[in-house]
Design an enzyme around this catalytic site. Structure first.
Site, PDB file in Angstrom:
ATOM      1  N   CYS A  99      -5.385   2.333   2.678  1.00  0.00           N
ATOM      2  CA  CYS A  99      -6.148   1.100   2.885  1.00  0.00           C
ATOM      3  C   CYS A  99      -6.040   0.644   4.340  1.00  0.00           C
ATOM      4  CB  CYS A  99      -5.631   0.025   1.942  1.00  0.00           C
ATOM      5  SG  CYS A  99      -6.519  -1.516   2.060  1.00  0.00           S
ATOM      6  N   CYS A 195      -3.030  -2.651  -3.211  1.00  0.00           N
ATOM      7  CA  CYS A 195      -3.756  -3.214  -2.070  1.00  0.00           C
ATOM      8  C   CYS A 195      -5.140  -3.721  -2.485  1.00  0.00           C
ATOM      9  CB  CYS A 195      -3.895  -2.115  -1.014  1.00  0.00           C
ATOM     10  SG  CYS A 195      -4.740  -2.608   0.470  1.00  0.00           S
TER      11      CYS A 195
END
Length: 361
Positions: A99, A195
């Site tokens: 991410c 995330c």
């Protein structure tokens, strides 16, 4: 006039204070809120909406504009698809690393540049130095909160366009700044979970995307002890949720996951927190993403972490062999997990990292 910095505003306390610190330093500061997950929109409670409201409130308090952008497609294509494929292989991925690499320091950076930014900034606990078009990554002052483990895969060029305003402060200091400023985020708890997806019940969440295949739980001696719900739900070193306590002819010591056999869909367990099968002398990792010029200095003796917040462990990295490296540790390491990342350090500098492919017992 000082440079223009666009801050990734998450709706949390760290990015809130990061924006304030930059403003205090005289930068032209603007905020940007990234929406990277659509699924919440169909639930009664949507954390993304609350986070956006908090980010907007902070930007209003600081008198800076807030941009919003939707990176849901990029997140799905570049992060979540990989996350699912790793779980389908029975491995335990770390989506936060990807991410950061693909979304926060790639898609966000590129978007910020189109808005005229000279730099981006985030609320990560990390430090960097910039030499021309290359950035070097260093540990934060607050070692408990240091996030360089999750940032090791970011490109050096992206680091050269990044400012980490809170890297020289501790978490209690950041909260105190926010409290003194009266920011709405000052007491907001830290985000946990996957995330951008947040605190979902992991088993339920994974079941929405991957078909679980139950199978046998066996001892290292081959005795069948029970049934697992699907290898993807278990990680090496795991103790909870095995459902095999109180077996006949066994001691009272707890059972731990020590291996997964994907081919036979078997979960192997052993008793005792110090069982030899829980420990590894080393590992084999994939190609190393270097953040410092060490690839021509192999073999290299340095330090490494195989999980977040682990104490740095002395190790030696071998030269590459078929795009892989052998990493041997000075002391045996507990519960090294394929699919996770090994991240290398020399003193305070993060040298880079790689995906763990196999363990060496």
């Amino acid at each position: 006039m000082k440079a223009k910095v666009i801050v990734g505003m998450s709706g949390g306390v760290d990015s809130s204070v990061a924006a304030w610190l930059l403003k205090e330093q005289g930068y032209q500061v603007e905020g940007l809120f990234m929406k990277n997950w659509e699924q919440d929109d169909h639930n009664d409670y949507c954390p993304a909406a609350k986070d956006l409201a908090d980010a907007q409130a902070v930007c209003n308090q600081l008198r800076i504009p807030l941009h919003t952008v939707n990176f849901s497609k990029e997140y799905w294509d570049r992060v979540f698809a990989y996350f699912l494929s790793e779980y389908e292989k029975g491995r335990t991925p770390n989506p936060d690393v990807l991410c950061n690499k693909e979304i926060k320091f790639n898609a966000f950076l590129n978007y910020a540049l189109t808005l005229g930014a000279d730099y981006i900034a985030t609320g990560h606990y990390a430090k960097n130095t910039i030499e021309g078009s290359i950035g070097y990554l260093f540990k934060a002052k607050d070692r408990e909160k240091d996030q360089t483990y999750f940032l090791h895969a970011v490109e050096p060029e992206a680091l050269s366009k990044t400012i980490f305003p809170i890297g020289d402060f501790t978490k209690p200091q950041i909260r105190e700044f926010a409290k003194q400023l009266g920011l709405v985020t000052h007491a907001k708890k830290d985000s946990t979970g996957i995330c951008f997806i947040g605190e979902k019940r992991f088993k339920t969440f994974l079941n929405e995307f991957i078909l679980a295949k139950p199978g046998d739980i066996k001892s290292t001696g081959g005795k069948t002890l029970g049934q697992h719900d699907g290898l993807m739900f278990y990680t090496l070193g795991q103790r909870q949720g095995l459902g095999i306590g109180g077996l006949q002819n066994s001691t009272d010591e707890p059972w731990y996951v020590v291996d997964k056999d994907i081919a036979s869909n078997t979960l192997y367990v052993a008793q005792g927190s110090q069982h030899p099968m829980l420990y590894s002398q080393g590992l084999i990792c994939g190609p190393i993403h270097w953040l410092a010029d060490y690839e021509n200095h192999l073999p290299l003796t340095c330090f490494a972490k195989t999980r977040y917040r682990q104490t740095d462990q002395a190790c030696m990295i071998s030269p590459p062999d078929n795009n892989q490296h052998y990493v041997m540790f000075s002391n045996p390491q507990r519960a090294i997990t394929p699919g996770q990342f090994i991240v290398f350090y020399e003193k305070n500098q993060c040298l880079g990292g790689a995906t763990i492919e196999q363990i060496i017992r």
